[in-house]
Design a protein around this motif. Sequence first.
Motif, short mmCIF file in Angstrom:
data_model
loop_
_atom_site.label_atom_id
_atom_site.label_comp_id
_atom_site.label_asym_id
_atom_site.label_seq_id
_atom_site.Cartn_x
_atom_site.Cartn_y
_atom_site.Cartn_z
N ALA A 692 27.13 29.72 36.93
CA ALA A 692 26.83 30.88 37.20
C ALA A 692 27.37 31.45 38.37
O ALA A 692 27.86 32.61 38.64
N ALA A 693 26.79 30.55 39.50
CA ALA A 693 27.09 30.89 40.93
C ALA A 693 28.81 30.82 41.16
O ALA A 693 29.17 31.84 41.83
N HIS A 694 29.12 30.07 40.61
CA HIS A 694 30.85 29.85 41.11
C HIS A 694 31.45 30.94 39.99
O HIS A 694 32.50 31.63 40.56
N ALA A 695 31.04 31.35 38.88
CA ALA A 695 31.66 32.34 38.31
C ALA A 695 31.63 33.66 38.68
O ALA A 695 32.45 34.45 38.77
N ALA A 696 30.43 33.77 39.70
CA ALA A 696 30.16 35.16 40.51
C ALA A 696 31.01 35.14 41.67
O ALA A 696 31.21 36.21 42.12
N ALA A 697 31.21 34.25 42.02
CA ALA A 697 32.17 33.91 43.52
C ALA A 697 33.47 33.56 43.27
O ALA A 697 34.11 32.97 44.43
N ALA A 698 33.94 33.57 42.00
CA ALA A 698 35.57 32.84 42.19
C ALA A 698 36.31 33.83 42.71
O ALA A 698 36.40 35.11 42.69
N ALA A 699 37.30 33.03 43.39
CA ALA A 699 38.37 33.69 44.13
C ALA A 699 39.44 32.52 44.45
O ALA A 699 39.21 31.26 44.17
N GLY A 700 40.38 32.86 45.05
CA GLY A 700 41.34 31.90 45.81
C GLY A 700 42.36 31.36 44.81
O GLY A 700 42.52 32.13 43.78
N PRO A 701 43.42 30.50 45.20
CA PRO A 701 44.46 30.22 44.51
C PRO A 701 44.01 29.45 43.02
O PRO A 701 42.83 28.89 43.12
N ALA A 702 44.85 29.51 42.17
CA ALA A 702 44.63 28.96 40.94
C ALA A 702 44.53 27.44 40.88
O ALA A 702 45.19 26.75 41.75
N ALA A 703 43.65 26.98 40.33
CA ALA A 703 43.44 25.35 40.11
C ALA A 703 44.28 24.75 39.34
O ALA A 703 45.24 25.62 38.52
N SER A 704 44.58 23.60 39.34
CA SER A 704 45.82 22.89 38.36
C SER A 704 45.20 22.93 36.93
O SER A 704 43.96 23.10 36.66
N GLU A 705 46.40 23.23 36.15
CA GLU A 705 46.12 23.26 34.82
C GLU A 705 45.38 21.89 34.15
O GLU A 705 44.63 22.07 33.28
N ASP A 706 45.63 21.10 34.80
CA ASP A 706 44.83 19.69 34.19
C ASP A 706 43.32 19.80 34.39
O ASP A 706 42.94 19.15 33.62
N ASP A 707 42.98 20.35 35.51
CA ASP A 707 41.50 20.37 36.04
C ASP A 707 41.03 21.22 34.83
O ASP A 707 39.77 21.14 34.27
N VAL A 708 41.42 22.40 34.65
CA VAL A 708 41.14 23.45 33.73
C VAL A 708 40.88 22.89 32.33
O VAL A 708 40.08 23.07 31.70
N LEU A 709 42.11 22.36 31.98
CA LEU A 709 42.23 21.80 30.57
C LEU A 709 41.25 20.87 30.41
O LEU A 709 40.66 20.61 29.41
#
Length: 875
Positions: A692-709
């Motif tokens: 919840a904390a990370h979702a509220a403060a999300a910013a910056g360059p995109a993470a790698s698709e592998d990490d997201v996937l």
Amino acid sequence: MTTERYNARDAEPRWQKIWADQAIFETRNEDPRPRYYVLEMFPYPSGRIHMGHVRNYTMGDVVARYRRAKGFNVLHPMGWDAFGMPAENAAMQNKTHPAKWTYANIDTMRGQLKSMGLSLDWSREIATCDPSYYRHQQAMFLDFLAAGLVERKVSKVNWDPVDHTVLANEQVIDGRGWRSGALVEQRELTQWFFKITDYSQDLLSALDTLDRWPEKVRLMQKNWIGRSEGLQVRFELDAATAPQGENELLIYTTRPDTLFGAKFMAIAADHPLAKAAAANDPDLAAFIEEVRRTGTSAAVIETAEKKGFDTGIRAVHPFDPDWKLPVYVANFVLMDYGTGAIFGCPAHDQRDLDFVNAYGLGNTPVVCPPDQDPASFVITDTAYDGEGRMINSRFLDGMTIEQAKEEVARRLEGRTRGNAPVAERKVNFRLRDWGISRQRYWGCPIPVIHCEVCGVVPVPKKDLPVRLPDDVTFDRPGNPLDHHPTWRHVDCPQCGKPARRETDTMDTFVDSSWYFARFTDPWIETAPTVRKEADAWLPVDQYIGGIEHAILHLLYSRFFVRAMKKTGHVGLDEPFKGLFTQGMVVHETYRAGNGEWVVPADVRIEGDGAERRAFNNRTGEPVEIGSIEKMSKSKKNVVDPDDIIADYGADTARWFMLSDSPPERDVIWTEDGVQGAGRFVQRIWRIVNEIAAHAAAAAGPAASEDDVLAVRKAAHRALAAVEGDIERLGFNRCVAHIYTLVNSLGRALDGCKSGEAVPANLAAALKEAGVMLVQLIAPMMPHLAEECWSVLGCQGLVAQAPWPVADPALLEDDTVTLPVQFNGKKRADLTVPKTASPKEVEAATLANETVQRVLEGRAPKKIIVVPGRIVNVVV
């Protein structure tokens, strides 16, 4: 990001109040969604719930909450199996009224069940001792009576001469009444019966349609119904030895092929021939009286010493007029099975062999095993009941058993004595009619009146319910209804003359044989059911309860639904579509030096393995650690659910009950186990708050698709796996999948740099996974789920949220299948994510069904994981 611990004491009552205030678990019959009925066997209000209740109702609640999320209109009610002898015992011991004792217990147990957060529809609550319930039971009794499904007849019963009551077989202990200690007598009393035997074949045949019942339960019912195909044979009695007027003995046998191995005839103690023989034989009469003092249960009959009395009567062998068989009265033959008479072939029946060895009658083998020489084959202490060829059997020699059965039947059917055949083929059933008469107060009154002029007269339905009187006393032995000064006295509804009420009340199994139908519309006052609603809700989609009810409760319920169909109350035959029988909750036992049992709460454990020791917290003295057994008050190895809920919260207790072992097996309650469950609750709380904390403060360059996937795949695969295992009631496997997901999320969060904002695409994936995690735990840990749902900013209640849908594209195989060896020998295959750590592989190994079956409850010494290659379990 919160650093606070999850506070179950605050959260659980708060969410329970919200659920209750919004009535979200109340079911509306007019709801257009597809229906799903989940039901746990309702409890007897004994005083407090126990951990077995926690396990049973948690399993049902998982199913109910999951089905609601899947879009079903779910019926999940609760009631109380409230009549019964324990209430009368409490009334005598505590000088209170059974109703007061019962309703006080209901209040206590209702509060305890509500503290578990069960998604029950309390608006449909029923208690079988309430006149608003048993009036309909009385009405159905009258309907069954009119339909020919009830009869009143003389029956042999266990009679306690001190308490003046009939005892069930289970209440006869070593030939004595369980409460009075008096020698039990066999008496013949006029009793009320439901004619369940009218449905013997139907109840048997329909078991094959119950494909969602455990096979062991269906087998137990098949054996209880006990269909057999055999031959009914009329043995001529030797006129010189038979009592006057007796000329033949009718027997039923499933093994007519063994007739040439016959050594004796045996008849029940209450067989008419036995009575005739005893008329002029005081010793035989005394033996018959001794037999009458033993119980009538199959267990008693099987375990008792086989005794007999030679009546002096001789029966003529049907194939040899010169062959005379002694007729014994025997304590192992029951009048209510077959014809109450048998012929004994000891070489091929262990009971008969035990008998002839005791009385020196010898034996003649007539079936020879395939690997034995007929010339040398003998029987000594163990009867042979397998396949083979006939020997010592004259014209049957050399035949198979089936050929011999057919030949005996053919020959005897073709002969007559008088105007009747000597033998005829018969189908017999072990099942007997259901005796419902109980000589006690706290039960549903049987609604009939006995009139000297009119006989048995049904109580008019307009006069129902026949209520129990409140002003009864328990200071005298016997049924308080017989002692009441006015209740039993009534005018006959037909002729108006003085008459008396039936004072027997119904067996409590009657109360529990239709309650599931009443739940479908418990508000209707004019009938037991609303036919449209009963037919729409029934059969119960998922019924959950203990294996101890596999025979009587389930069989009686199956009969009752058929009787209700015949009398127009329902339009179906079977009450329960799916049945699940859960294992028991067991615990170590502890014993003090003086031999007294010690409750677990008073025991302190120190050390591990062979060094493990126990001490009494109160005295400091050593305590002996005993065997692991079912929780019972007698051995004090009970854990109070209230204590667990107070210390850890209901969700922790629920989670442990689901996680420790397969639901059909016993679960061993341990303090370490529940502490581990409590730690996992806190871990989920921390992870959700981090997400919840990370979702509220999300910013910056995109993470790698592998990490997201990786995050999304972990969530969607856990979703698909949990969904499949809830459908299969594999709750422990669901727990394992959730552990795997939490570990995956933990690793992903660990990879986020401290103090830096998480990239928006990774934060979104984490939140999606977090929301899925909350929905996956919601059926199991509903209070924690609601709290987490709120933290994640989700709208409404998770209890009302639809079940998420897994993305098929994310379910593509990214796993590896590892062989599992036990001490070097392959016994199973295990499929795990390719990214699974050795610890996760080890956890998945222990959750694997095949591995658990091989371990048989033992803990392995070591599990060696070679990543990507093999798992070796050392036992």
